[in-house]
Design an enzyme around this catalytic site. Structure first.
Site, short mmCIF file in Angstrom:
data_model
loop_
_atom_site.label_atom_id
_atom_site.label_comp_id
_atom_site.label_asym_id
_atom_site.label_seq_id
_atom_site.Cartn_x
_atom_site.Cartn_y
_atom_site.Cartn_z
N SER A 1 4.55 1.31 7.82
CA SER A 1 4.20 2.45 7.24
C SER A 1 3.51 3.51 8.21
O SER A 1 3.45 4.64 8.26
CB SER A 1 3.24 2.12 6.02
N HIS B 1 9.35 -3.68 3.24
CA HIS B 1 8.69 -3.80 1.82
C HIS B 1 9.89 -4.21 0.99
O HIS B 1 9.91 -5.05 0.10
CB HIS B 1 8.14 -2.70 1.27
N ASP C 1 2.35 -9.10 9.06
CA ASP C 1 0.89 -9.40 9.26
C ASP C 1 0.37 -10.83 9.25
O ASP C 1 0.09 -11.39 8.06
CB ASP C 1 0.34 -8.84 8.07
N LEU D 1 6.74 3.27 1.51
CA LEU D 1 7.67 1.91 1.69
C LEU D 1 8.68 2.27 2.55
O LEU D 1 9.08 3.29 2.72
CB LEU D 1 8.13 1.82 0.19
N GLN E 1 -2.94 -12.05 8.06
CA GLN E 1 -3.41 -11.74 6.76
C GLN E 1 -2.40 -12.98 5.77
O GLN E 1 -2.96 -13.30 5.01
CB GLN E 1 -2.74 -10.22 6.31
N MET F 1 0.89 -1.22 -0.07
CA MET F 1 0.04 0.01 0.07
C MET F 1 0.85 1.32 -0.06
O MET F 1 0.40 2.48 0.47
CB MET F 1 -0.90 -0.18 1.23
N GLY F 2 2.15 0.97 -0.27
CA GLY F 2 3.05 2.31 -0.51
C GLY F 2 3.47 2.96 0.94
O GLY F 2 3.50 1.92 1.90
N GLN G 1 -10.43 -2.57 2.51
CA GLN G 1 -9.87 -3.18 3.69
C GLN G 1 -9.71 -2.32 5.02
O GLN G 1 -9.35 -2.73 6.02
CB GLN G 1 -8.54 -3.85 3.46
P1 AMP Z 1 1.50 -2.89 3.51
O1 AMP Z 1 2.22 -1.70 2.38
O2 AMP Z 1 1.17 -2.44 4.71
O3 AMP Z 1 0.11 -3.27 3.00
O4 AMP Z 1 2.41 -4.07 3.37
C1 AMP Z 1 2.79 -4.78 2.27
C2 AMP Z 1 3.50 -6.01 2.61
O5 AMP Z 1 4.94 -5.78 3.33
C3 AMP Z 1 2.85 -6.88 3.37
O6 AMP Z 1 3.03 -8.34 3.19
C4 AMP Z 1 3.25 -6.71 4.79
O7 AMP Z 1 3.14 -7.84 5.53
C5 AMP Z 1 4.81 -6.30 4.75
N1 AMP Z 1 5.63 -5.85 5.49
C6 AMP Z 1 4.98 -4.85 6.30
N2 AMP Z 1 5.83 -4.22 7.38
C7 AMP Z 1 6.71 -5.27 7.02
C8 AMP Z 1 8.30 -5.61 7.82
N3 AMP Z 1 8.37 -4.86 8.87
N4 AMP Z 1 9.14 -6.48 7.54
C9 AMP Z 1 8.69 -7.31 6.49
N5 AMP Z 1 7.46 -7.29 5.76
C10 AMP Z 1 6.64 -6.21 6.07
#
Ligand code: AMP
Length: 281
Positions: free
Chosen positions: A188, A37, A152, A33, A155, A30-31, A61
């Protein structure tokens, strides 16, 4: 990096690539970043001929409209980071592109127990939204490998279920959580914390680390109560602290000292809701 705003353009390019026979890795985001990510991008690049990343803040969501409105958007910086990381294709759809018929009557997915507990319980409709967007993204990207973060945890389980239910050929990879030097899980949403909140925020990973180091066979309740108190004393409003079977997410009230567990927490620091989890052992 080639930027695609429509699924049709992305699809045409992917068909050309597929004729070359190399595998496609996919990292949905979802950016806003951060290195977490980018660690997913690195995992995909290591194992695939080409990597697709998507940035789409999915309205369906967000159970709380305020959370959607305040979700950080840093698109120019994101594009720069993804280019540097060597992403081949960036899918950047609009809401109308993702939901051409609107969002009023989207499919409902049979998630059962998984959407009744933890994040599902505290964020009603959230995992339906995750499935709605992931179903579309997987249809458009047709990835061989999908990379998502263990950060997550629930998720990951929901998306695995979706892949099975919709019979996608995509292989699911859960990647470890990247943390700041003090232990705070990268997120994020951390961008929304002020300096004082950022200092307090580390309590969430400390609470989980304490559970992990103190746990032994027997009742888990005293550990959970202590962790909740610790979070409250550090300014959090707690949604849950839970110890569950790592495989099923069923709560474990008495541990046999053997079964793999996951400790999970979700709590608010003022307006910002943070989640984290740790595997045990
Ligand atoms: P989001 O942009 O929050 O939807 O996250 C996108 C992807 O990045 C999802 O699969 C998250 O689980 C993963 N993600 C978010 N934070 C972390 C982190 N600290 N370490 C590894 N992966 C992450």
């Amino acid at each position: 990096m080639i930027l695609f705003k429509t699924a049709a353009d992305l699809g045409r390019h992917l068909v050309k690539l597929a004729s070359g026979g190399g595998s496609i890795g996919f990292v949905p985001t979802m950016g806003a970043l951060h290195q977490g990510h980018l660690s997913l991008v690195a995992a995909s690049k290591k194992e695939n001929a080409a990597t697709v990343c998507s940035i789409f803040v999915n309205p369906t969501q967000f159970n709380d409209p305020k959370d959607f409105e305040k979700y950080p958007v840093t698109i120019e910086k994101d594009i720069e980071l993804l280019e540097k990381a060597g992403v081949d294709m960036l899918f950047l759809p609009s809401i109308a592109e993702m939901y051409p018929q609107g969002t009023a009557s989207l499919p409902v997915y049979p998630l059962g127990y998984l959407e009744a507990i933890l994040e599902g319980k505290y964020r009603p409709g959230h995992f339906q939204g995750v499935c709605q967007v992931m179903d579309r993204l997987l249809t458009h990207v047709k990835a061989d490998n999908l990379y998502m973060g263990q950060k997550d945890y629930q998720q990951c389980m929901v998306v695995r279920l979706l892949i099975g239910y919709r019979q996608y050929k995509t292989r699911f990879h859960a990647c470890p959580t990247l943390r700041e030097s003090d232990g705070l899980a990268m997120s994020s949403r951390n961008q929304r914390l002020n300096a004082a909140e950022r200092q307090q925020a580390v309590a969430i990973s400390r609470a989980l680390s304490a559970i992990k180091s103190d746990i032994g066979p027997g009742s888990t309740q005293p550990l959970l109560t202590r962790a909740e108190e610790f979070l409250r004393n550090n300014g959090f409003k707690v949604d849950y602290v839970a110890l569950c079977s790592a495989g099923s997410l069923q709560p474990v009230t008495s541990w046999n000292g053997q079964e793999p567990l996951v400790a999970l927490a979700a709590a608010y620091l003022n307006e910002v809701r943070l989640i984290d989890n740790m595997l045990i052992p």
